[in-house]
Design a protein around this motif. Structure first.
Motif, PDB file in Angstrom:
ATOM      1  N   GLY A  77       3.755  62.501  27.564  1.00  0.00           N
ATOM      2  CA  GLY A  77       3.954  61.803  29.019  1.00  0.00           C
ATOM      3  C   GLY A  77       4.540  60.676  28.437  1.00  0.00           C
ATOM      4  N   GLU A  78       4.556  59.541  29.474  1.00  0.00           N
ATOM      5  CA  GLU A  78       4.769  58.298  29.407  1.00  0.00           C
ATOM      6  C   GLU A  78       4.279  57.509  28.539  1.00  0.00           C
ATOM      7  OE1 GLU A  78       7.618  56.758  30.708  1.00  0.00           O
ATOM      8  OE2 GLU A  78       8.352  58.417  31.851  1.00  0.00           O
ATOM      9  N   THR A  79       4.816  56.762  27.294  1.00  0.00           N
ATOM     10  CA  THR A  79       3.995  55.915  26.408  1.00  0.00           C
ATOM     11  C   THR A  79       3.452  54.956  27.103  1.00  0.00           C
ATOM     12  OG1 THR A  79       5.975  56.396  24.773  1.00  0.00           O
ATOM     13  CG2 THR A  79       4.399  54.765  24.350  1.00  0.00           C
ATOM     14  N   SER A  80       3.671  54.439  28.167  1.00  0.00           N
ATOM     15  CA  SER A  80       2.997  53.249  28.632  1.00  0.00           C
ATOM     16  C   SER A  80       1.728  53.662  29.254  1.00  0.00           C
ATOM     17  CB  SER A  80       4.025  52.691  29.731  1.00  0.00           C
ATOM     18  OG  SER A  80       4.363  53.755  30.712  1.00  0.00           O
ATOM     19  N   ASP A  81       1.492  54.865  29.486  1.00  0.00           N
ATOM     20  CA  ASP A  81       0.278  55.622  30.090  1.00  0.00           C
ATOM     21  C   ASP A  81      -0.557  56.098  28.702  1.00  0.00           C
ATOM     22  OD1 ASP A  81       1.058  55.047  32.504  1.00  0.00           O
ATOM     23  OD2 ASP A  81       1.886  57.076  32.823  1.00  0.00           O
ATOM     24  N   ASN A  82      -0.136  55.806  27.651  1.00  0.00           N
ATOM     25  CA  ASN A  82      -0.971  56.375  26.505  1.00  0.00           C
ATOM     26  C   ASN A  82      -2.396  55.705  26.146  1.00  0.00           C
ATOM     27  OD1 ASN A  82      -1.618  57.120  23.528  1.00  0.00           O
ATOM     28  ND2 ASN A  82      -0.134  58.738  23.903  1.00  0.00           N
ATOM     29  N   LEU A  83      -3.265  56.398  25.660  1.00  0.00           N
ATOM     30  CA  LEU A  83      -4.586  55.944  25.828  1.00  0.00           C
ATOM     31  C   LEU A  83      -4.560  54.952  24.414  1.00  0.00           C
ATOM     32  CD1 LEU A  83      -7.197  58.528  26.800  1.00  0.00           C
ATOM     33  CD2 LEU A  83      -6.348  56.578  28.027  1.00  0.00           C
ATOM     34  N   VAL A  84      -3.826  54.959  23.456  1.00  0.00           N
ATOM     35  CA  VAL A  84      -3.717  54.227  22.331  1.00  0.00           C
ATOM     36  C   VAL A  84      -3.568  52.914  22.737  1.00  0.00           C
ATOM     37  CG1 VAL A  84      -2.353  53.924  20.323  1.00  0.00           C
ATOM     38  CG2 VAL A  84      -3.162  56.293  20.615  1.00  0.00           C
ATOM     39  N   LEU A  85      -2.268  52.652  23.782  1.00  0.00           N
ATOM     40  CA  LEU A  85      -1.961  51.275  24.112  1.00  0.00           C
ATOM     41  C   LEU A  85      -2.816  50.900  24.833  1.00  0.00           C
ATOM     42  CD1 LEU A  85       1.743  51.705  24.680  1.00  0.00           C
ATOM     43  CD2 LEU A  85       0.658  50.804  22.391  1.00  0.00           C
ATOM     44  N   LYS A  86      -3.805  51.821  25.861  1.00  0.00           N
ATOM     45  CA  LYS A  86      -4.584  51.360  26.734  1.00  0.00           C
ATOM     46  C   LYS A  86      -5.822  50.563  25.939  1.00  0.00           C
ATOM     47  CE  LYS A  86      -7.664  52.584  30.488  1.00  0.00           C
ATOM     48  NZ  LYS A  86      -8.224  53.776  31.243  1.00  0.00           N
TER      49      LYS A  86
END
Length: 299
Positions: A68-77
């Motif tokens: 899915g969208e990279t911005s929603d990835n849990l890594v970044l979160k």
């Protein structure tokens, strides 16, 4: 200054498998209290970090498109939440090699987030048992604390209470029909109201004691058989193909226990030997090439 800042670091995010899953009840805040025996598989995503510069993430691998969208990835979160509590947190460029199916009941996204936290902790000299790190893990997602530890345990509460267990190596086959199942849909089908209990005091008192260190596969199977996955019936309503997967696993030669993991749709079977698990995995992959199949071990 840390001398390793310019080097690439990597971590794996092992698939989480719920050998059991009791839903104790739904709390007034809407979260569900659970008790689950969690094991980890020998299949995993891989996350690398090149320290320095801005926080970023790219996905590669056979299932990268499913992220899915990279911005929603849990890594970044996870990284952003950690940056909120750690002044001047050193970050960098993440690359995620995605091989685990998503929305599959095996905590793939949570395992990736946990791998990111381990990488950032090492880079910033933060202990893995640091309360701030553990709090960030839980804030990122209910399965992230158990994936941060990445070892077999009895998980209770909303996922924050972890009691380590000594599991033997469990030969297994994991199967996902490549159908995503949203956890919220399964809990909706379960239908508990806020404040409603599902497992009473009597059930808790009658709960079996888990085997001690050194127990055999057979010892564990006898206990696991008595404790179900409470999300299996509602998940079958949401995605009936789970029943097909369970039926296939349950009829494999040498299968001792077949069950769904988490909220599905991934299911697993435990076998008495590695040879039986490998043979079953080959047969299922041949008969159902459209399914994701992994034969290996849980521990």
């Amino acid at each position: 200054m840390l001398t390793s800042n310019t080097s690439t670091r990597d971590e794996i995010g092992r698939a989480k498998v719920n050998l059991t899953l009791r839903v104790v009840g739904r709390r007034a805040d809407g979260y569900h209290d659970l008790e689950s025996i969690v094991a980890f598989a020998d299949c995993a995503d891989r996350l690398t970090l090149v320290p320095g510069g801005e926080l970023s993430l790219r996905t590669i691998g056979p299932l990268a498109d499913a992220c899915g969208e990279t911005s929603d990835n849990l890594v970044l979160k996870a990284a952003r939440l950690l940056a909120e509590v750690v002044p001047d947190l050193q970050v960098g460029a993440f690359t995620l090699e995605k091989v685990l199916p998503v929305a599959a009941g095996i905590g793939g996204g949570s395992a990736d987030a946990a791998a990111a936290l381990r990488l950032l902790a090492r880079l910033n000299e933060i202990a893995l048992d640091d309360p701030a790190l553990i709090a960030v893990a839980l804030k990122t997602g209910a399965d992230v604390p158990v994936c941060l530890a990445s070892q077999a345990c009895d998980m209770t509460g909303v996922g924050e209470k972890l009691l380590p267990l000594n599991l033997p190596q469990l030969p297994s086959v994991m199967v996902n029909p490549r159908v995503a199942v949203a956890t919220k849909d399964v809990f909706h089908a379960l239908g508990l109201r806020p404040g409603e209990l599902r497992v009473g005091v009597t059930d808790v008192l009658r709960a079996p004691a888990w085997p001690d260190a050194g127990a055999s596969i057979g010892d564990w199977i006898r206990v696991l058989e008595r404790v179900p996955n409470d999300l299996e019936p509602p998940a079958l309503k949401v995605q009936p193909v789970i029943g097909d997967v369970l039926a296939v696993l349950g009829t494999c030669a040498g299968a001792l226990l077949a069950r769904m993991s988490g909220s599905g749709a991934t299911c697993f079977a435990i076998f008495g030997s590695d040879a039986e698990a490998q043979a079953a995995g080959r047969q299922i992959a041949a008969d159902h090439p459209e399914w994701w199949v992994h034969a290996g071990t849980l521990s």
